[in-house]
Design an enzyme around this catalytic site. Structure first.
Site, mmCIF file in Angstrom:
data_model
loop_
_atom_site.group_PDB
_atom_site.id
_atom_site.type_symbol
_atom_site.label_atom_id
_atom_site.label_comp_id
_atom_site.label_asym_id
_atom_site.label_seq_id
_atom_site.Cartn_x
_atom_site.Cartn_y
_atom_site.Cartn_z
ATOM 1 N N ASP A 114 -40.582 20.012 9.271
ATOM 2 C CA ASP A 114 -40.674 18.623 8.816
ATOM 3 C C ASP A 114 -40.084 17.748 9.919
ATOM 4 O O ASP A 114 -38.874 17.630 10.060
ATOM 5 C CB ASP A 114 -39.893 18.447 7.505
ATOM 6 C CG ASP A 114 -39.918 17.005 7.004
ATOM 7 O OD1 ASP A 114 -40.324 16.108 7.778
ATOM 8 O OD2 ASP A 114 -39.522 16.781 5.847
ATOM 9 N N PHE A 167 -34.064 16.850 3.308
ATOM 10 C CA PHE A 167 -34.798 15.770 2.653
ATOM 11 C C PHE A 167 -36.259 15.889 3.050
ATOM 12 O O PHE A 167 -36.581 15.892 4.236
ATOM 13 C CB PHE A 167 -34.254 14.389 3.056
ATOM 14 C CG PHE A 167 -34.965 13.275 2.330
ATOM 15 C CD1 PHE A 167 -34.605 12.923 1.038
ATOM 16 C CD2 PHE A 167 -36.038 12.606 2.925
ATOM 17 C CE1 PHE A 167 -35.281 11.918 0.348
ATOM 18 C CE2 PHE A 167 -36.721 11.603 2.237
ATOM 19 C CZ PHE A 167 -36.331 11.261 0.956
ATOM 20 N N LYS A 202 -42.774 8.833 10.233
ATOM 21 C CA LYS A 202 -42.009 7.617 10.486
ATOM 22 C C LYS A 202 -42.418 6.839 11.751
ATOM 23 O O LYS A 202 -42.881 5.705 11.655
ATOM 24 C CB LYS A 202 -40.512 7.922 10.501
ATOM 25 C CG LYS A 202 -39.996 8.228 9.084
ATOM 26 C CD LYS A 202 -38.495 8.300 9.012
ATOM 27 C CE LYS A 202 -37.987 8.199 7.588
ATOM 28 N NZ LYS A 202 -37.852 9.465 6.855
#
Ligand SMILES: *Cc1c(COP(=O)(O)O)cnc(C)c1O
Length: 393
Positions: free
Chosen positions: A217, A132, A246
């Site tokens: 990532d 993702f 995040k």
């Protein structure tokens, strides 16, 4: 004025939320009826230092009275310390930082940087199935979940996928047009799927041999979530580019791209930009997050708290296996439990009983609590889960 209902005013790309939260403190959340919950999800691995952290709150409040925004046409200060600290924590030689506002944007920035660095004709990025990387058009194309692509075809060209954890499959996906490999160190949204150092070492060797960039990532795994400052650090290798977002602002939106010096140098004035990226409010939150995390030695805390959670989950009858690193864990339910109910059913029962978690796939629950979660809170959560796995409610 009375508030409209969710479905009247909010687009339905998320299901109607089961609960409306109005405040939080540490690992506790409170809904609009005053009911208390223990947060085992941290807003999807974002609020790593817990809700309403006094030092982050003060930093935001103070910055809001000092300087919120002037644009990147001018210099500001808070993001310089953030970049310095990230450089030190990534610990992969001299590098530079580009600030963005989210994980998808950080990945977009990384993909554009790789294209600029590699030049025309070497623009293809290979990423993993079940990965993702975001919801913008390019990061959706990089995301290895074909069912998510379908409604939005045609997607930008230049993305390929290979089997997660399989060095040969990645090798087979290469040709002279491939300029970068993009992977998570631990797949988050795709199900908390681990790979091993042979895989990551193999990718590193492949990139070195062919002069390709290895992009990590770390949007979900970065900033100590896995028990190292960055997930790649579990595997004894160094990245060329790292993206994060995040946890960086503990809830204030901010993303960042780190690249080794010579790669970073590919961006010249005018090549890329962002009105908000690195602006003082978000950067002052990130600066305080990094100060607090370094003071507490966040990776050590996460390793200890992660073990504390894993030990408790291990002792439960209805759990088949546990995977993940640090405080990014998933628990697969046993076949007996799954005969009765899916992970989503168990997750709904948890919420009903005051525990916020996530069914990351039909068979497993994901936990990504704050690093500050206490033994008493973990005992309470696991007690509730044990009861649900036994009785169903
Ligand atoms: C959440 C996530 C993203 C997307 O971040 P947004 O801030 O939602 O755009 C990208 N990559 C990974 C690994 C993620 O977990």
């Amino acid at each position: 004025m009375s508030l409209s209902s969710f479905d009247d005013v909010i687009m339905s790309n998320y299901a109607t939320p089961p609960v409306t939260f109005v405040r939080g403190s540490g690992s506790e959340l409170f809904d609009d009826t005053g009911k208390r919950y223990i947060d085992m999800l941290g807003g999807l691995a974002v609020t790593s230092l817990g809700h309403s952290h006094p030092r982050i709150a003060d930093a935001i409040a103070q910055q809001s009275r000092t300087l919120l925004h002037v644009s990147n046409l001018f210099g500001t200060e808070p993001h310089l310390e953030v970049a310095e600290r990230l450089n030190r924590l990534i610990d992969s030689g001299p590098g530079k930082v580009l600030f963005q506002n989210s994980g998808a944007e950080a990945n977009e920035g990384a993909i554009k940087l790789a294209r600029k660095f590699n030049g025309r004709g070497r623009h293809v990025v290979v990423s993993a199935f079940r990965s993702f990387h975001g919801r913008t058009m390019a990061t959706l194309a990089a995301t290895g979940q074909p069912e998510k692509h379908e409604p939005f075809q045609p997607l930008p060209e230049g993305f390929r996928h290979a089997q997660w954890g399989d060095v040969e499959a990645f090798d087979a996906a290469l040709d002279e047009t491939v300029g970068a490999i993009l992977v998570e160190p631990l797949q988050g949204e795709g199900g908390v799927n681990e790979a091993d150092s042979a895989f990551f070492g193999g990718l590193r060797a492949m990139c070195d041999e062919r002069g390709m960039l290895l992009i990590f990532d770390e949007v979900q795994t970065g900033l100590a979530r896995t028990g190292e400052w960055f997930g790649f650090q579990h595997y004894g290798i160094q990245p060329d580019i790292v993206t994060m977002a995040k946890a960086l602002g503990n809830g204030v939106p901010i993303g960042a791209v780190w690249a080794r010096d010579d790669v970073a140098a590919a961006f010249k004035p005018g090549d890329h930009g962002s009105t908000f990226g690195g602006q003082p409010l978000a950067a002052s939150a990130a600066r305080e997050v990094l100060r607090v995390m370094e003071e507490m030695d966040a990776p050590a805390v996460v390793r200890e708290r992660g073990e504390a959670l894993r030990r408790r989950l291990d002792a439960l009858d209805g759990i088949e296996s546990i995977r993940g690193l640090g405080l990014l864990l998933a628990a697969t339910l046993t076949a007996e439990v799954l005969e009765q109910r899916s992970a989503a059913d168990v997750n709904a029962a948890l919420l009903e009983n005051g525990v916020v978690a996530n069914a990351v796939n039909p068979t497993s629950l994901r936990f990504a609590p704050a690093f500050t979660i206490s033994d008493a809170e973990l005992d309470e959560v696991v007690g509730i889960l044990a009861r649900i796995l036994e009785n169903g409610s």
